[in-house]
Write a protein that holds these residues in place. Sequence first.
Motif, short mmCIF file in Angstrom:
data_model
loop_
_atom_site.label_atom_id
_atom_site.label_comp_id
_atom_site.label_asym_id
_atom_site.label_seq_id
_atom_site.Cartn_x
_atom_site.Cartn_y
_atom_site.Cartn_z
N GLU A 93 -12.50 45.95 103.35
CA GLU A 93 -13.75 46.24 104.02
C GLU A 93 -13.57 46.07 105.52
OE1 GLU A 93 -16.89 43.77 102.44
OE2 GLU A 93 -18.35 44.52 103.89
N ILE A 94 -13.69 47.20 106.23
CA ILE A 94 -13.55 47.17 107.68
C ILE A 94 -14.86 47.65 108.30
CG2 ILE A 94 -11.05 47.51 107.54
CD1 ILE A 94 -11.48 50.47 108.24
N GLY A 95 -15.03 47.43 109.59
CA GLY A 95 -16.27 47.91 110.21
C GLY A 95 -16.68 47.12 111.42
N LEU A 96 -18.00 47.12 111.67
CA LEU A 96 -18.55 46.42 112.82
C LEU A 96 -19.71 45.54 112.35
CD1 LEU A 96 -18.72 49.45 115.31
CD2 LEU A 96 -16.98 47.64 115.28
N ASP A 97 -19.81 44.34 112.93
CA ASP A 97 -20.89 43.43 112.58
C ASP A 97 -21.38 42.73 113.83
OD1 ASP A 97 -22.43 41.18 111.72
OD2 ASP A 97 -21.57 41.42 109.71
N TYR A 98 -22.43 43.32 114.43
CA TYR A 98 -22.93 42.78 115.70
C TYR A 98 -23.94 41.65 115.49
CZ TYR A 98 -20.60 46.70 118.05
OH TYR A 98 -19.68 47.60 118.54
N SER A 132 -21.29 47.71 107.97
CA SER A 132 -22.02 47.84 109.24
C SER A 132 -23.23 46.93 109.22
CB SER A 132 -22.49 49.29 109.41
OG SER A 132 -23.23 49.71 108.28
N ARG A 133 -23.33 46.07 110.21
CA ARG A 133 -24.54 45.23 110.32
C ARG A 133 -24.93 45.13 111.78
NH1 ARG A 133 -24.68 40.03 106.72
NH2 ARG A 133 -22.67 39.79 107.73
N LEU A 136 -25.31 49.90 113.07
CA LEU A 136 -25.32 51.02 112.12
C LEU A 136 -24.86 52.31 112.79
CD1 LEU A 136 -28.72 50.42 110.27
CD2 LEU A 136 -26.45 49.71 109.56
N ARG A 137 -25.49 52.61 113.93
CA ARG A 137 -25.14 53.86 114.61
C ARG A 137 -23.68 53.85 115.07
NH1 ARG A 137 -27.45 58.17 116.58
NH2 ARG A 137 -29.53 57.51 115.97
N GLN A 138 -23.25 52.71 115.62
CA GLN A 138 -21.87 52.62 116.12
C GLN A 138 -20.86 52.81 114.99
OE1 GLN A 138 -24.40 50.55 116.75
NE2 GLN A 138 -24.36 49.80 118.86
N THR A 139 -21.11 52.16 113.85
CA THR A 139 -20.17 52.28 112.73
C THR A 139 -20.19 53.71 112.19
OG1 THR A 139 -20.75 50.00 112.19
CG2 THR A 139 -19.43 51.18 110.57
N HIS A 161 -30.60 52.43 105.55
CA HIS A 161 -31.65 51.70 106.28
C HIS A 161 -32.48 52.64 107.15
CE1 HIS A 161 -29.58 47.98 105.19
NE2 HIS A 161 -28.47 48.53 105.61
N SER A 162 -32.00 53.86 107.38
CA SER A 162 -32.70 54.72 108.34
C SER A 162 -32.60 56.19 107.93
CB SER A 162 -32.09 54.51 109.74
OG SER A 162 -32.07 55.71 110.48
N TRP A 163 -33.76 56.87 107.85
CA TRP A 163 -33.80 58.29 107.49
C TRP A 163 -32.97 59.10 108.46
CZ3 TRP A 163 -36.37 59.11 103.04
CH2 TRP A 163 -37.37 58.17 102.65
N LYS A 164 -33.15 58.76 109.75
CA LYS A 164 -32.51 59.54 110.80
C LYS A 164 -30.99 59.49 110.68
CE LYS A 164 -33.14 59.76 115.67
NZ LYS A 164 -33.63 59.01 116.83
#
Length: 252
Positions: A93-98, A132-133, A136-139, A161-164
């Motif tokens: 599991e890789i990603g971003l967690d701000y 992603s936490r 979301l957009r960045q990941t 989490h987001s329709w967009k």
Amino acid sequence: MNLIDSHCHLYSVSNVKDAILHARDAGVTKVVVVSENLQTMEQTLKLRDNFPEFVLPALGIHPVDVLYMSQDEWGKALSFLKIHANEASCIGEIGLDYKHATTEKEKEKQRKALRAQMEVAAENHLPVNLHSRRALRQTMEEAIAFHRETGLPALLHWFAHSWKLLRRTNQEDIFVSVGPSILFSEEALKLAFAIDPQLILVETDTPVAFKGKPSNPAWAAEVAEKLITNHPEKQLTKEKLFDNAQRYLKKP
Ligand SMILES: [Zn+2]
């Protein structure tokens, strides 16, 4: 029935054998076991050795672990990943967690670690399994760039989490996995239906607890059932969910 749990920390359950039996009874025939650091990468490969029919190993260094690693620890974990990537079904599991990375320096550390691991994925022609936490957009943008550049599949786990943002992942051919949150939240269930039926996968993120109960891979069957019976256009079937997972994991 034939289902794949696309994101599961199987080494964290108390009785692995029981969990596998239970999962098989429920129709969950394979799990993608994601790792987080050197120790859990080793555990994941050991689980693959012990249960080769059931375990699809994902190797990777989690963005939260990345933050707390010394340069030396990071180097060791990354070289383990590079050496063993050819044994993996995907990188994660890789990603971003701000939530954890709050300063610009910490965020940069996570971005660099993510890109280094995406490079390993690209070199080995492997899909990525992304966390992603509060990023979301960045990941999502990293996933899109990876997919565009390599043609390899990317999966955003627990991303609804987001329709967009889901409109964008659908356009860009990015897979999104849905977990047990839809069993407990109407809002989460509604959002899951915004995912293109060709791009949706099921997962459990075992052993994350819901309403005080730790999840296990058998729950992937409940998640699938809930999605299928409630889907507004009746476009989902178990076969389709399985087929999506296979397309995500397919070797080029
Ligand atoms: Zn996870």
